[in-house]
Design an enzyme around this catalytic site. Structure first.
Site, short mmCIF file in Angstrom:
data_model
loop_
_atom_site.label_atom_id
_atom_site.label_comp_id
_atom_site.label_asym_id
_atom_site.label_seq_id
_atom_site.Cartn_x
_atom_site.Cartn_y
_atom_site.Cartn_z
CB THR A 165 -0.93 0.03 1.25
OG1 THR A 165 -0.10 0.12 2.41
CG2 THR A 165 -1.80 -1.21 1.35
CB SER A 287 19.77 1.18 -24.47
OG SER A 287 20.61 2.29 -24.69
CE LYS A 293 17.96 1.50 -19.59
NZ LYS A 293 17.37 2.83 -19.64
#
Ligand code: ARG
Length: 467
Positions: A165, A287, A293
């Site tokens: 939460t 990338s 990446k």
């Protein structure tokens, strides 16, 4: 499909009787909708065939003219589908493009097709048919998405992960339970789609311009022929109403919002910091500069398409809000919004279905994270209530002190010694350690709809019977 943008000035073939000169070029440009409403060609032709058939059945046109009209319309359908049809902007929209070609093909009989109808009820019909078919497609694709989630939920009914939460670790849950949350959301979207189909299942044709017609038409016959439940009841409302388009866009926006929240979770989960999931190569990109990446582009684009779909809803609400009854040309702006939102929504649902099916769940990472952040603190408090008879508020306070102590010692709650715990509250016994593990915490939450694997499996079975 070819398009004739030739801009010669000539009086319009349809209302040339009253208009002596052709429209200014700029008028033609702002007025024409053929660039986008040609998408409605199949619905337009279907509607015209049903209308002509009814007119002949009612003795309003001859059977011979009806046959010529139907034959001509079918020829036009194949011309459009084979790419031979030349769309003309001078003829404004799909309705007049089809009718003008019909006149070329069959001559005078073509002029009888528009008896007892107007483009106002015609466009309402075409667009309703289109939206209805689109809703049916969305219903099918949502079913596939739900099926993908059910499979992942079943596979991971026991996989523990942190529940959040405020994106702060709250209590341990299972990944299966988390997946089932999305099943509930997309299940509600699908219910909304089904209700929308019910709401729009009324045939507009025969409302004519706005007041109905003096010809003895049979609207029940055309409604039945076109697969509608019944005809609409008020001709003014019929040509003014775009609720079905607004409802489609509202549903699309809510569904896209769900997809976007999922997309956001995937973006977060796939970071090296979270590392809860690994995306398949099929749904990520590399990338051009950073070789390490792997970017969640598909999820990011699903998130972004939501902005576009919400924009369409606001655009059409704004178009409609000031319109007096009945038809106004403003309403021509309804189509592009719906077409664009439909395309984006279909793409987003398909991309998400693929991503959910393909992603690798990193159960080790989820489990490690599930135990961090004192996620079983509520279990400790609940134990104090259940086993030591403390009021919950006091148990909450005791637990807070245990968390502070663990924090001070740099360990988990389960790693505190019994003496440590008893120094906070002497009523604590060794039995406490049974509830401090993540697995025990999750297994104990057997309340209806809770995260216990046994409960999640029941919910999966409930949905399997309905999907
Ligand atoms: N192209 C128009 C539209 O999309 C068709 C209806 C035109 N009706 C009219 N009375 N001008 O709304």
């Amino acid at each position: 499909m070819a398009e004739d943008t030739n801009n010669t000035k000539s009086s319009n073939q349809m209302w040339g009787g009253r208009f002596a000169s052709g429209p200014a070029a700029i008028m033609e440009e702002i007025n024409a909708s053929i660039g986008f409403d040609k998408k409605l060609y199949a619905q337009d032709i279907r509607g015209s065939i049903a209308h002509a058939t009814m007119l002949a059945h009612q003795g309003i046109i001859s059977a011979d003219d009806k046959d010529k009209i139907v034959h001509g319309l079918n020829t036009i359908l194949s011309e459009i589908e084979s790419g031979q049809f030349v769309f003309s902007r001078k003829l404004e929209d799909i309705h007049m493009n089809v009718e003008a070609r019909l006149a070329e093909l069959i001559g005078a009989a073509a002029g009888r097709l528009h008896t007892a109808r107007s483009r106002n009820d015609q466009v309402a019909l075409d667009f309703r048919l289109w939206v209805k078919e689109e809703l049916q497609k969305v219903e099918v694709s949502l079913t596939s998405l739900i099926a993908a989630f059910l499979d992942r939920a079943e596979e991971h009914a026991d996989t523990v992960m942190p529940g959040f939460t405020h994106l702060q670790t709250a209590q341990p849950v299972t990944f299966g339970h988390h997946c089932m949350a999305y099943v509930e959301m997309f299940g509600r979207d699908r219910q909304r789609v089904r209700h929308a189909i019910e709401h729009l299942d009324e045939s507009p044709i025969g409302a004519a311009a706005l007041a109905g017609t003096g010809f003895a038409i049979d609207r029940h016959m055309t409604a039945k022929e076109l697969g509608f439940r019944e005809p609409t009841r008020n001709s003014i409302d019929t040509v003014s109403d775009r609720d079905f388009a607004l409802e489609f866009l509202s549903i699309a926006s809510i569904c896209a919002t769900h997809l976007s929240r999922l997309a956001e979770e995937i973006v977060i989960w796939s970071t090296p910091q979270f590392g809860f999931v690994r995306l398949s190569d099929a749904f990520s990109t590399g990338s051009s500069i950073m070789p390490q990446k792997k970017n969640p582009d598909a999820a990011e684009l699903v998130r972004a398409k939501t902005g576009r779909i919400n924009g369409s809803l606001i655009a059409l609400l704004t178009v409609m809000k000031g319109l007096p009854l009945a038809y106004s040309k403003d309403m021509q702006e309804d189509k592009e919004q719906v077409f664009d939102a439909a395309e984006s929504l279909e793409l987003a649902i398909a991309a998400m279905t693929g991503m959910i099916r393909d992603l690798t769940v990193r159960t080790d990472r989820m489990k490690a994270a599930a135990g961090s952040g004192y996620s079983t603190a509520t279990d400790l408090a609940d134990w104090l209530v259940r086993e030591a008879g403390l009021p919950f508020r006091e148990a909450h306070h005791v637990t807070g002190r245990a968390v502070a102590l663990a924090e001070e010692k740099g360990c988990d709650l389960a790693e505190l010694s019994l003496e440590d715990l008893q120094s906070i509250n002497p009523a604590i016994t060794a039995g406490i350690f049974d509830v401090l593990t993540v697995e025990a915490s999750v297994a104990s939450r057997k309340s209806y709809g809770g995260t216990a694997p046994s409960e999640v499996k029941k919910q999966i079975a409930w949905w399997r019977a309905r999907n």
